[in-house]
Design a protein around this motif. Structure first.
Motif, PDB file in Angstrom:
ATOM      1  N   GLY A 106      -0.888  -2.824  -7.253  1.00 47.87           N
ATOM      2  CA  GLY A 106      -0.302  -3.676  -8.285  1.00 47.87           C
ATOM      3  C   GLY A 106      -0.239  -5.147  -7.934  1.00 47.87           C
ATOM      4  N   ILE A 107      -1.226  -5.633  -7.209  1.00 50.67           N
ATOM      5  CA  ILE A 107      -1.284  -7.047  -6.823  1.00 50.67           C
ATOM      6  C   ILE A 107      -1.805  -7.863  -8.005  1.00 50.67           C
ATOM      7  CG2 ILE A 107      -2.339  -8.715  -5.253  1.00 50.67           C
ATOM      8  CD1 ILE A 107      -0.331  -6.823  -3.943  1.00 50.67           C
ATOM      9  N   LYS A 108      -1.110  -8.935  -8.314  1.00 60.96           N
ATOM     10  CA  LYS A 108      -1.532  -9.804  -9.416  1.00 60.96           C
ATOM     11  C   LYS A 108      -2.351 -10.965  -8.851  1.00 60.96           C
ATOM     12  CE  LYS A 108       1.360 -10.524 -12.749  1.00 60.96           C
ATOM     13  NZ  LYS A 108       2.462 -11.032 -13.592  1.00 60.96           N
ATOM     14  N   VAL A 139      -5.148 -10.877 -13.291  1.00 65.66           N
ATOM     15  CA  VAL A 139      -5.722  -9.535 -13.237  1.00 65.66           C
ATOM     16  C   VAL A 139      -4.929  -8.741 -12.192  1.00 65.66           C
ATOM     17  CG1 VAL A 139      -7.784  -8.194 -12.687  1.00 65.66           C
ATOM     18  CG2 VAL A 139      -8.008 -10.374 -13.898  1.00 65.66           C
ATOM     19  N   VAL A 140      -4.499  -7.544 -12.579  1.00 70.15           N
ATOM     20  CA  VAL A 140      -3.737  -6.687 -11.669  1.00 70.15           C
ATOM     21  C   VAL A 140      -4.698  -5.708 -11.004  1.00 70.15           C
ATOM     22  CG1 VAL A 140      -1.855  -5.017 -11.482  1.00 70.15           C
ATOM     23  CG2 VAL A 140      -1.674  -6.925 -13.083  1.00 70.15           C
ATOM     24  N   VAL A 141      -4.611  -5.639  -9.680  1.00 71.20           N
ATOM     25  CA  VAL A 141      -5.532  -4.812  -8.903  1.00 71.20           C
ATOM     26  C   VAL A 141      -4.791  -4.036  -7.819  1.00 71.20           C
ATOM     27  CG1 VAL A 141      -7.452  -6.427  -9.248  1.00 71.20           C
ATOM     28  CG2 VAL A 141      -6.030  -6.629  -7.215  1.00 71.20           C
ATOM     29  N   ASP A 142      -5.462  -2.998  -7.337  1.00 68.93           N
ATOM     30  CA  ASP A 142      -5.079  -2.344  -6.092  1.00 68.93           C
ATOM     31  C   ASP A 142      -6.089  -2.846  -5.069  1.00 68.93           C
ATOM     32  OD1 ASP A 142      -3.120  -0.950  -7.438  1.00 68.93           O
ATOM     33  OD2 ASP A 142      -4.315   0.870  -7.653  1.00 68.93           O
ATOM     34  N   ARG A 143      -5.589  -3.381  -3.964  1.00 71.36           N
ATOM     35  CA  ARG A 143      -6.456  -4.051  -2.988  1.00 71.36           C
ATOM     36  C   ARG A 143      -6.429  -3.327  -1.653  1.00 71.36           C
ATOM     37  NH1 ARG A 143      -5.788  -9.467   0.253  1.00 71.36           N
ATOM     38  NH2 ARG A 143      -3.619  -8.878   0.179  1.00 71.36           N
ATOM     39  N   VAL A 144      -7.616  -3.034  -1.133  1.00 75.96           N
ATOM     40  CA  VAL A 144      -7.759  -2.447   0.194  1.00 75.96           C
ATOM     41  C   VAL A 144      -8.011  -3.589   1.169  1.00 75.96           C
ATOM     42  CG1 VAL A 144      -9.102  -0.875   1.635  1.00 75.96           C
ATOM     43  CG2 VAL A 144      -8.617  -0.277  -0.744  1.00 75.96           C
ATOM     44  N   ASN A 180      -9.715 -11.177   3.375  1.00 78.52           N
ATOM     45  CA  ASN A 180      -9.577  -9.915   4.090  1.00 78.52           C
ATOM     46  C   ASN A 180      -9.620  -8.693   3.170  1.00 78.52           C
ATOM     47  OD1 ASN A 180      -7.103 -10.378   2.881  1.00 78.52           O
ATOM     48  ND2 ASN A 180      -5.915  -9.605   4.607  1.00 78.52           N
ATOM     49  N   THR A 181     -10.185  -8.853   1.980  1.00 77.17           N
ATOM     50  CA  THR A 181     -10.266  -7.764   1.008  1.00 77.17           C
ATOM     51  C   THR A 181     -11.535  -6.952   1.238  1.00 77.17           C
ATOM     52  OG1 THR A 181      -9.065  -9.054  -0.632  1.00 77.17           O
ATOM     53  CG2 THR A 181     -10.371  -7.207  -1.448  1.00 77.17           C
ATOM     54  N   CYS A 195      -6.687  -2.227 -12.286  1.00 80.23           N
ATOM     55  CA  CYS A 195      -5.718  -1.319 -12.887  1.00 80.23           C
ATOM     56  C   CYS A 195      -5.891  -1.174 -14.397  1.00 80.23           C
ATOM     57  CB  CYS A 195      -4.301  -1.797 -12.561  1.00 80.23           C
ATOM     58  SG  CYS A 195      -3.947  -1.777 -10.793  1.00 80.23           S
ATOM     59  N   ASP A 196      -6.424  -2.174 -15.059  1.00 82.71           N
ATOM     60  CA  ASP A 196      -6.595  -2.130 -16.510  1.00 82.71           C
ATOM     61  C   ASP A 196      -7.942  -1.487 -16.841  1.00 82.71           C
ATOM     62  OD1 ASP A 196      -6.784  -2.523 -19.230  1.00 82.71           O
ATOM     63  OD2 ASP A 196      -6.295  -4.657 -19.150  1.00 82.71           O
ATOM     64  N   PRO A 197      -7.934  -0.308 -17.478  1.00 79.09           N
ATOM     65  CA  PRO A 197      -9.200   0.372 -17.773  1.00 79.09           C
ATOM     66  C   PRO A 197     -10.067  -0.347 -18.817  1.00 79.09           C
ATOM     67  CG  PRO A 197      -7.356   1.567 -18.735  1.00 79.09           C
ATOM     68  CD  PRO A 197      -6.781   0.458 -17.916  1.00 79.09           C
TER      69      PRO A 197
END
Length: 190
Positions: free
Chosen positions: A56-58, A106-111, A72-73, A79-81
């Motif tokens: 949920g990182i914006k 943009v909201v993302v899940d980041r590794v 470092n990504t 997250c938004d389909p």
């Protein structure tokens, strides 16, 4: 927790090499093992573990409307389909509108890529197992030693997966398709 020196020595021992007592940057075996260790760390972490995934990182556009992907990504999951976004030249790119300019965050899940030392012990073991096997195959090439490193790697991988399941609290019943199983409304007498 393993130090870099301990990891390098665990890579050298199965290959029949002598251990290193002091870290020396750029010195033969240490430099080779260190490079392999860094490469394997990135490979293992790119899968996305509980400890290196920020959910949920914006990501906010800059003044030009571009969204820079942090250095470092390793991977982003949007997250938004409704969005179809890719990474291009270090920025997010909208594949639907064919632009790298965004008006909304943009909201993302980041590794995230971490250093070897920043990983939990169970993941360090998997990284060292894979790195030791790669080192042995690349620099020694012994079939006998390869069998040993394969066994060690398999055990370390199984242990790390087991620990990950415990940490992330995976549960098949948390699946929306199986939510009906959680209801306790069984009819009796049928």
């Amino acid at each position: 927790m393993l130090t870099r020196l301990q990891a390098v020595n665990q890579m050298l021992l199965p290959a029949g090499e002598s251990v290193i007592l002091v870290l020396e940057e750029g010195a033969g075996d240490y430099a080779n093992c260190s490079a392999i260790l860094d490469a394997e760390t990135a490979k293992v972490l790119a899968k996305g573990w509980h400890f290196n995934t920020d959910r949920g990182i914006k990501l906010v556009p800059d003044v030009d409307g571009k969204i820079l992907v942090p250095a470092n990504t390793l991977r982003l999951d949007y997250c938004d389909p409704k969005l179809d976004i890719a990474q291009r030249d270090g920025y997010l790119y909208d594949l639907i509108n064919h632009t790298d300019v965004f008006t909304e965050p943009v909201v993302v899940d980041r590794v995230v890529l971490l250093t070897f030392e920043g990983c939990p012990y169970h993941v360090q073991r998997e990284i060292v197992g894979k790195a030791a096997q790669f080192y042995q195959r690349s620099f020694v090439g012994s079939d006998t030693l390869d069998k040993y490193t394969t066994e060690e790697r398999a055990e370390a991988t199984a242990d790390s997966r087991d620990s990950e399941v415990d940490e992330d609290d995976y549960n098949i019943l948390n699946n929306p398709d199986l939510a009906y199983l959680r209801r306790h409304s069984f009819r009796r007498g049928i």
